[in-house]
Each structure stands twice: as structure tokens, then as C-alpha cells.
Design an enzyme around this catalytic site. Structure first.
Site, PDB file in Angstrom:
ATOM      1  N   TRP A 132     -14.411 -52.882   3.021  1.00 13.28           N
ATOM      2  CA  TRP A 132     -15.387 -53.271   4.042  1.00 13.28           C
ATOM      3  C   TRP A 132     -15.004 -52.600   5.366  1.00 13.28           C
ATOM      4  O   TRP A 132     -13.821 -52.625   5.749  1.00 13.28           O
ATOM      5  CB  TRP A 132     -15.401 -54.797   4.175  1.00 13.28           C
ATOM      6  CG  TRP A 132     -16.320 -55.322   5.238  1.00 13.28           C
ATOM      7  CD1 TRP A 132     -17.569 -54.863   5.546  1.00 13.28           C
ATOM      8  CD2 TRP A 132     -16.072 -56.425   6.120  1.00 13.28           C
ATOM      9  NE1 TRP A 132     -18.106 -55.605   6.560  1.00 13.28           N
ATOM     10  CE2 TRP A 132     -17.211 -56.574   6.931  1.00 13.28           C
ATOM     11  CE3 TRP A 132     -14.995 -57.300   6.303  1.00 13.28           C
ATOM     12  CZ2 TRP A 132     -17.311 -57.559   7.914  1.00 13.28           C
ATOM     13  CZ3 TRP A 132     -15.091 -58.277   7.264  1.00 13.28           C
ATOM     14  CH2 TRP A 132     -16.238 -58.406   8.064  1.00 13.28           C
ATOM     15  N   ASP A 213      -9.897 -61.422  -0.237  1.00 11.90           N
ATOM     16  CA  ASP A 213     -11.098 -61.679   0.569  1.00 11.90           C
ATOM     17  C   ASP A 213     -12.224 -62.000  -0.406  1.00 11.90           C
ATOM     18  O   ASP A 213     -12.606 -61.149  -1.212  1.00 11.90           O
ATOM     19  CB  ASP A 213     -11.435 -60.412   1.383  1.00 11.90           C
ATOM     20  CG  ASP A 213     -12.643 -60.629   2.285  1.00 11.90           C
ATOM     21  OD1 ASP A 213     -13.144 -61.771   2.347  1.00 11.90           O
ATOM     22  OD2 ASP A 213     -13.075 -59.657   2.934  1.00 11.90           O
ATOM     23  N   LYS A 248     -22.803 -65.621   2.915  1.00 11.40           N
ATOM     24  CA  LYS A 248     -23.791 -65.125   1.943  1.00 11.40           C
ATOM     25  C   LYS A 248     -24.146 -66.186   0.914  1.00 11.40           C
ATOM     26  O   LYS A 248     -25.314 -66.394   0.624  1.00 11.40           O
ATOM     27  CB  LYS A 248     -23.261 -63.896   1.204  1.00 11.40           C
ATOM     28  CG  LYS A 248     -22.242 -63.075   1.937  1.00 11.40           C
ATOM     29  CD  LYS A 248     -22.842 -62.113   2.916  1.00 11.40           C
ATOM     30  CE  LYS A 248     -21.726 -61.492   3.729  1.00 11.40           C
ATOM     31  NZ  LYS A 248     -22.127 -60.409   4.560  1.00 11.40           N
TER      32      LYS A 248
HETATM   33  C1  LMR Z   1     -21.690 -56.142   5.461  1.00 13.38           C
HETATM   34  O1  LMR Z   1     -20.722 -55.590   4.930  1.00 13.38           O
HETATM   35  O2  LMR Z   1     -22.764 -55.572   5.649  1.00 13.38           O
HETATM   36  C2  LMR Z   1     -21.582 -57.591   5.853  1.00 13.38           C
HETATM   37  O3  LMR Z   1     -20.342 -58.083   5.505  1.00 13.38           O
HETATM   38  C3  LMR Z   1     -21.935 -57.836   7.280  1.00 13.38           C
HETATM   39  C4  LMR Z   1     -20.911 -57.343   8.266  1.00 13.38           C
HETATM   40  O4  LMR Z   1     -20.512 -58.142   9.121  1.00 13.38           O
HETATM   41  O5  LMR Z   1     -20.519 -56.176   8.221  1.00 13.38           O
END
Ligand code: LMR
Length: 398
Positions: A132, A213, A248
Site C-alpha cells: 500500500w 495489516d 471497508k
Molecule cells: C487505498 O489503498 O486506496 C485505500 O486504502 C485508501 C487510502 O487511504 O489510500
């Protein structure tokens, strides 16, 4: 000289910046496959019915808005630990678990990283490549050192489990390994249960600390299936951290509801860790917001609301899985020269289309279709109405 004039303006966040661009785009047929929020067939991010009912109950029953303690409420903590670890998990009965109510999953990640920086300042936190986009920021800003392990091979469109294991074999005892519990963001390529077992052995042998996570529990295959890997790990390692998000799976994005679960070697250490987590929270934001977590607590403490929530979550999951299959099938038909079958076994909200960045840019500029530069898409942003246009545009840029 004014202090702030020394600052240079930062580039926008790769995900949130895209949402801002999308909002400003005045083209009527624009498609947002960027930020990870669930969308219904009509394009809305609805409030779940279970959340509406819990809100009504809370409005009726809530007696005060006085502060919560920095670690949150015990009812919330216990409900979350049971949900994530499974009520039968031996680690729960062992008294080696402590849970902090956090400001979303992001807050849990940051507080967890601060705990690592306090207790093991020399530890390296290993994060996947890719992971992420906000992980490095949330963890790095807590003062920990980061290193990457390979996770996904974009040439073969598959998880690079060998690369991951080889990299972790070079980690030092006490290093921390950040893993996605399920629904890997951004690739959607998850570890199989047998890979979780192998990793559990690897982290135990090398004395590494897993930091999981889990932001999409229930959106992959089901709650128990999605948590199976981390539950096995929790039962078989001495120490572990788990950052939980309810953005989510309860649709509580803006309420910032989350938790940090710590598994410790001994019950007495759980008490010590709890004191540190509370102190870290106190030093960052004092105490957590109550509302979102109170909704989660209300739902999880009612059998009726839990069943309703699970049904709604199941519908969301099925919709996403159905859309991903439709996309793979439509792309397969429309581009007889390209193979998109790898999309089919992805899990959760995200997958990579496997496009070069110039194709992603053309999609944005020429077709008003927004996705992250890596070609990560939020599958829930697709619907029966926009799917044909999406496929047509993809064929045009391929
Ligand atoms: C994403 O990866 O799009 C979500 O987890 C929202 C974010 O805060 O980045």
C-alpha cells in the site's frame, strides 16, 4: 524570516491526489477506479444497513460524550480480538493478547511502528514491494528503518513467494515483517494457507516479528477464510502485531475506526505492552474517536446485527468477485492477443491490470478513466453500465 517559507510544496498523495483530480474532471462519463472505497452498482458508497441500525441504537442509548481512555473500551477490544483471531484461538485464552482502539487502520499501523521504535530501535521493518502506497509513510514517520522484500512479479503476474522467503532469510532476529492479512493491496495476490504455514515457520526460525495489516477482512473469501493465515500465525509465534481497519468491511471510512492487536510472549508482557500502547496514543492524539468503534462494538455484540452485517459483507464480496470475473472475461474476448486470466484468482478490492504507465495516463487523459499509475484498479468502481466503455478504452490503449 517566516518559518514556513522554507518549505517546498509537496506532490499530491498518489491515491488521494487522484481522487482530487477525478473530482475536478468535468467529463460526464468519467470512471473512478482509484481510491479503495466500495461502490454499489449505482456508484454510491452506501451506509450499511447494520451500521444504520447500530447508529439508531447508539443514538437512543449513548449517555455521554466524555473522553474514552487512550486504549478505548474493553467491550470493543474484546469483540475485535474475537472477530480477528477467532473466538476459539488458543492465544486468546492464554491472556497474551492486548488490543488498542485506534484511529483507523492507519492509526494502528503508526502506533504499532512507534511501539517497535520504542522496544526495538535497531529492528528493521520489512515491507513488501509492492505494498500500500501509504505504508512507508505511516511506518517510516514513526522512526523505524524500512527495507523491502519482493512480493509480486509483474512479468508473470504472480506472487513472488520464493523472492519473499529469500529476502526474509537475510533478516536479523528481532526484525519485523509487515504482511497483508488478506486482499493484498495493491496486487490482490494473496498468500495461500500453505504459504502462511511456511512463513510461520520461517519467522519463528529466524525470530522475526510479524506485523499483519488486515484492512479487508471478509472481502476476499469470507471472514474465517481471510483470517485463517494470521490466526495460524498467532497460535504459533511468540509475538505479533495486527493492525485492523473497519473502513471497508463496515463501510466506516470517515469514522476512522480501527484497532491494534498485540500478541506477546507472556501474559505479564501483554500488560506492559498495553501501558506503552496507551502512552503512545496519548502522545499522538490523546484518545481515540468513539463513534465508529462504538458502531462496530454494537454490531459485534448483537447476534442479529452481526448476521445482518455478515450478509451485507457477503453481498459486497460477491459483487466484487463477479465484477472481476466479468472484467477478465470481457477483456479476454475483446483482446484475443492478451491473457487476463490472472485477474480471476485475485482477491479483494484491488488488482493490477498490468498496464504500462503511459497507457494509464492515456486512459486518464483520453477516456476519463482513473486508476493508480501502477495500473492498480479498485474493482468495486466497475459496474454493468461502465464495463463496456472501460473494456473499449483498455483495448484502445493496449
Ligand atoms: C487505498 O489503498 O486506496 C485505500 O486504502 C485508501 C487510502 O487511504 O489510500
Amino acid at each position: 524570516m517566516p518559518v514556513f517559507s522554507t518549505l517546498a510544496e509537496l506532490r499530491g498523495d498518489p491515491i488521494l491526489g487522484l481522487s482530487a483530480q477525478f473530482r475536478e474532471d468535468s467529463r460526464g462519463e468519467k470512471i473512478d477506479l482509484g481510491v479503495g472505497v466500495y461502490r454499489s452498482e449505482g456508484g454510491e458508497t452506501p451506509i450499511m444497513e447494520a451500521v444504520r441500525e447500530a447508529t439508531a441504537l447508539l443514538t437512543e442509548q449513548e449517555a455521554t460524550k466524555a473522553y474514552l481512555p487512550p486504549s478505548g473500551t474493553p467491550h470493543f477490544q474484546s469483540a475485535v480480538a474475537r472477530l480477528v483471531l477467532g473466538s476459539e484461538n488458543s492465544v486468546l485464552a492464554s491472556g497474551r493478547v492486548t488490543t488498542l482502539q485506534s484511529v483507523g487502520g492507519s492509526g494502528a499501523l503508526h502506533v504499532g511502528a512507534r511501539l517497535i521504535a520504542t522496544s526495538a530501535p535497531d529492528a528493521v521493518v520489512w515491507i513488501g514491494n509492492p505494498t500500500w502506497a501509504n505504508h512507508a509513510h505511516l511506518l517510516g514517520s514513526a522512526g523505524v528503518r524500512l527495507k523491502e522484500y519482493p512480493y509480486y512479479d509483474s512479468t508473470t503476474h504472480s506472487l513472488d513467494f520464493d523472492g519473499l522467503c529469500k529476502a526474509l532469510a537475510t533478516a536479523s532476529a528481532g526484525d519485523v515483517v509487515l504482511l497483508h492479512g488478506c486482499c493484498h493491496n495493491p496486487s490482490g495476490a494473496d498468500l495461500s494457507l500453505s504459504q502462511w504455514h511456511t512463513l510461520t515457520e520461517l519467522v519463528s526460525n529466524r525470530k522475526l516479528v510479524p506485523f499483519i495489516d488486515i484492512a479487508y477482512l471478509g472481502l476476499g473469501m469470507g471472514i474465517d477464510e481471510d483470517a485463517a493465515g494470521l490466526r495460524h500465525m498467532a497460535e504459533n509465534v511468540p509475538e505479533m502485531l495486527i493492525a485492523v481497519s473497519f473502513s471497508k468491511n463496515f463501510g466506516l471510512y470517515r469514522e476512522r475506526a480501527g484497532a491494534l492487536i498485540a500478541v506477546t510472549e507472556k501474559p505479564s508482557t501483554a500488560k506492559v505492552v498495553a501501558s506503552h500502547l496507551g502512552s503512545i496514543a496519548r502522545g499522538v492524539y490523546s484518545m481515540p474517536p468513539a463513534h465508529g468503534c462504538a458502531l462496530v462494538e454494537t454490531i459485534l455484540h448483537s447476534n442479529e446485527l452481526t448476521s445482518l452485517w455478515q450478509r451485507e459483507l457477503g453481498d459486497m464480496r460477491e459483487r466484487i468477485n463477479g465484477l472481476r470475473s466479468s472484467l477478465a472475461a470481457s477483456l479476454g474476448t475483446a483482446t484475443n492477443k492478451r491473457d487476463f486470466t490472472y485477474l480471476e484468482d485475485r482477491l479483494g478490492m484491488f488488482c493490477y491490470l498490468g498496464l504500462p504507465v503511459d497507457a494509464v495516463t492515456r486512459l486518464r487523459k483520453e477516456h476519463a478513466i482513473y486508476m493508480v499509475d501502477s495500473s492498480r484498479i479498485n474493482v468495486a468502481g466497475i459496474n454493468q453500465h461502465n464495463l463496456p466503455r472501460l473494456v473499449e478504452a483498455l483495448v484502445a490503449v493496449l
